[in-house]
Design a protein around this motif. Structure first.
Motif, PDB file in Angstrom:
ATOM      1  N   SER A  13       0.947  -1.067  -0.036  1.00 56.50           N
ATOM      2  CA  SER A  13      -0.488   0.203  -0.088  1.00 56.50           C
ATOM      3  C   SER A  13       0.707   0.883  -0.510  1.00 56.50           C
ATOM      4  O   SER A  13       1.986   1.874   0.919  1.00 56.50           O
ATOM      5  CB  SER A  13      -0.839   0.189   0.976  1.00 56.50           C
ATOM      6  OG  SER A  13      -1.594   1.190   1.509  1.00 56.50           O
ATOM      7  N   ASN A  15       0.753   5.371  -0.013  1.00 57.19           N
ATOM      8  CA  ASN A  15       0.212   6.575   0.537  1.00 57.19           C
ATOM      9  C   ASN A  15      -1.248   6.560   1.346  1.00 57.19           C
ATOM     10  O   ASN A  15      -2.269   7.597   0.591  1.00 57.19           O
ATOM     11  CB  ASN A  15       0.358   7.457  -0.587  1.00 57.19           C
ATOM     12  CG  ASN A  15       1.721   8.141  -0.759  1.00 57.19           C
ATOM     13  OD1 ASN A  15       2.450   8.024  -0.074  1.00 57.19           O
ATOM     14  ND2 ASN A  15       2.327   8.010  -2.118  1.00 57.19           N
ATOM     15  N   GLY A  16      -1.594   4.951   1.576  1.00 62.73           N
ATOM     16  CA  GLY A  16      -3.024   5.016   2.168  1.00 62.73           C
ATOM     17  C   GLY A  16      -4.173   4.510   1.146  1.00 62.73           C
ATOM     18  O   GLY A  16      -5.649   4.924   1.169  1.00 62.73           O
ATOM     19  N   SER A  17      -3.505   4.182  -0.131  1.00 63.66           N
ATOM     20  CA  SER A  17      -4.568   4.189  -1.515  1.00 63.66           C
ATOM     21  C   SER A  17      -4.348   2.928  -1.276  1.00 63.66           C
ATOM     22  O   SER A  17      -4.421   1.569  -1.319  1.00 63.66           O
ATOM     23  CB  SER A  17      -3.790   4.466  -2.932  1.00 63.66           C
ATOM     24  OG  SER A  17      -4.434   3.545  -3.733  1.00 63.66           O
ATOM     25  N   SER A  18      -5.844   2.300  -1.979  1.00 63.13           N
ATOM     26  CA  SER A  18      -6.591   1.420  -1.582  1.00 63.13           C
ATOM     27  C   SER A  18      -6.300   0.308  -3.244  1.00 63.13           C
ATOM     28  O   SER A  18      -6.538  -0.745  -2.594  1.00 63.13           O
ATOM     29  CB  SER A  18      -7.857   0.959  -1.804  1.00 63.13           C
ATOM     30  OG  SER A  18      -8.275   1.537  -2.994  1.00 63.13           O
ATOM     31  N   VAL A  19      -5.837   0.573  -3.790  1.00 62.37           N
ATOM     32  CA  VAL A  19      -5.300   0.319  -5.643  1.00 62.37           C
ATOM     33  C   VAL A  19      -4.024  -0.652  -4.861  1.00 62.37           C
ATOM     34  O   VAL A  19      -2.572   0.439  -4.258  1.00 62.37           O
ATOM     35  CB  VAL A  19      -5.058   0.676  -6.098  1.00 62.37           C
ATOM     36  CG1 VAL A  19      -4.919  -0.038  -6.915  1.00 62.37           C
ATOM     37  CG2 VAL A  19      -6.673   2.153  -6.339  1.00 62.37           C
ATOM     38  N   VAL A  21       0.146  -1.807  -5.014  1.00 63.29           N
ATOM     39  CA  VAL A  21       1.390  -0.997  -5.997  1.00 63.29           C
ATOM     40  C   VAL A  21       1.946  -2.633  -5.849  1.00 63.29           C
ATOM     41  O   VAL A  21       2.946  -2.766  -4.519  1.00 63.29           O
ATOM     42  CB  VAL A  21       1.708  -0.338  -5.861  1.00 63.29           C
ATOM     43  CG1 VAL A  21       2.663   0.149  -6.020  1.00 63.29           C
ATOM     44  CG2 VAL A  21       0.843   1.203  -5.689  1.00 63.29           C
ATOM     45  N   THR A  41       5.067   2.108 -11.421  1.00 68.40           N
ATOM     46  CA  THR A  41       4.284   2.801 -11.845  1.00 68.40           C
ATOM     47  C   THR A  41       3.128   2.557 -12.840  1.00 68.40           C
ATOM     48  O   THR A  41       2.792   1.874 -13.094  1.00 68.40           O
ATOM     49  CB  THR A  41       4.983   4.244 -12.009  1.00 68.40           C
ATOM     50  OG1 THR A  41       5.035   3.856 -13.515  1.00 68.40           O
ATOM     51  CG2 THR A  41       5.986   4.088 -11.249  1.00 68.40           C
ATOM     52  N   GLU A  42       2.398   3.465 -12.483  1.00 70.80           N
ATOM     53  CA  GLU A  42       1.087   3.414 -13.383  1.00 70.80           C
ATOM     54  C   GLU A  42       1.260   3.319 -14.779  1.00 70.80           C
ATOM     55  O   GLU A  42       0.699   2.943 -15.230  1.00 70.80           O
ATOM     56  CB  GLU A  42       0.211   4.851 -13.408  1.00 70.80           C
ATOM     57  CG  GLU A  42      -0.675   4.575 -12.358  1.00 70.80           C
ATOM     58  CD  GLU A  42      -1.523   6.415 -12.110  1.00 70.80           C
ATOM     59  OE1 GLU A  42      -1.125   6.617 -12.847  1.00 70.80           O
ATOM     60  OE2 GLU A  42      -1.767   6.122 -10.943  1.00 70.80           O
TER      61      GLU A  42
END
Length: 134
Positions: A13, A15-19, A21, A41-42
């Motif tokens: 996880s 930066n607290g993202s639910s997606v 990495v 990265t994206e």
């Protein structure tokens, strides 16, 4: 089969993202003082950071690091999580790793090169040649 490298992929996880990495931890016995952590990265590229292996090992049990790379176990709320904070002029990231996964990675690096024996695996002459032959 003997290898001189350790690699571990896992989803983390950021930066607290639910997606989640995709991340990759890596260690080379020929560069025994350092570990590398990379994040996909994206756009499909990898962003990489290299820092002291000892910093990663110490960060499993207590807050450690000053400056650009800091690690700390989340002993207050969830001791299964290890936080990695990375800061640069371009930004800041807070990454949450599964602490046990990182502990297994660190142990695998120690199996290859025990702490305190790094100098036996590091080729100083090759580094000097690399630096001076630029």
């Amino acid at each position: 089969m003997h290898t001189d490298a350790v690699h571990q992929n896992q989803f983390v996880s950021m930066n607290g993202s639910s997606v989640p990495v995709l991340s990759r931890l890596s260690f080379l016995a020929g560069e025994p003082f350092a570990v590398n952590v990379a994040f996909r990265t994206e756009r499909g590229r990898w962003v990489e950071w290299t820092f002291a292996r000892e910093l990663l090992a110490d960060g499993l049990v207590e807050p450690t690091g000053i400056g650009d790379v800091r690690l700390r176990p989340d002993l207050a709320a969830d001791e299964d999580i290890l936080f990695l904070e990375i800061e640069s002029p371009e930004g800041y990231a807070l990454i949450e790793f599964e602490r046990e996964d990182v502990a297994q990675f660190v142990q695998a690096t120690l199996d290859l090169v025990p702490l305190g024996t790094e100098h036996e695996h590091f080729d100083v002459e090759a580094l000097i040649d690399e630096i001076t032959n630029v």
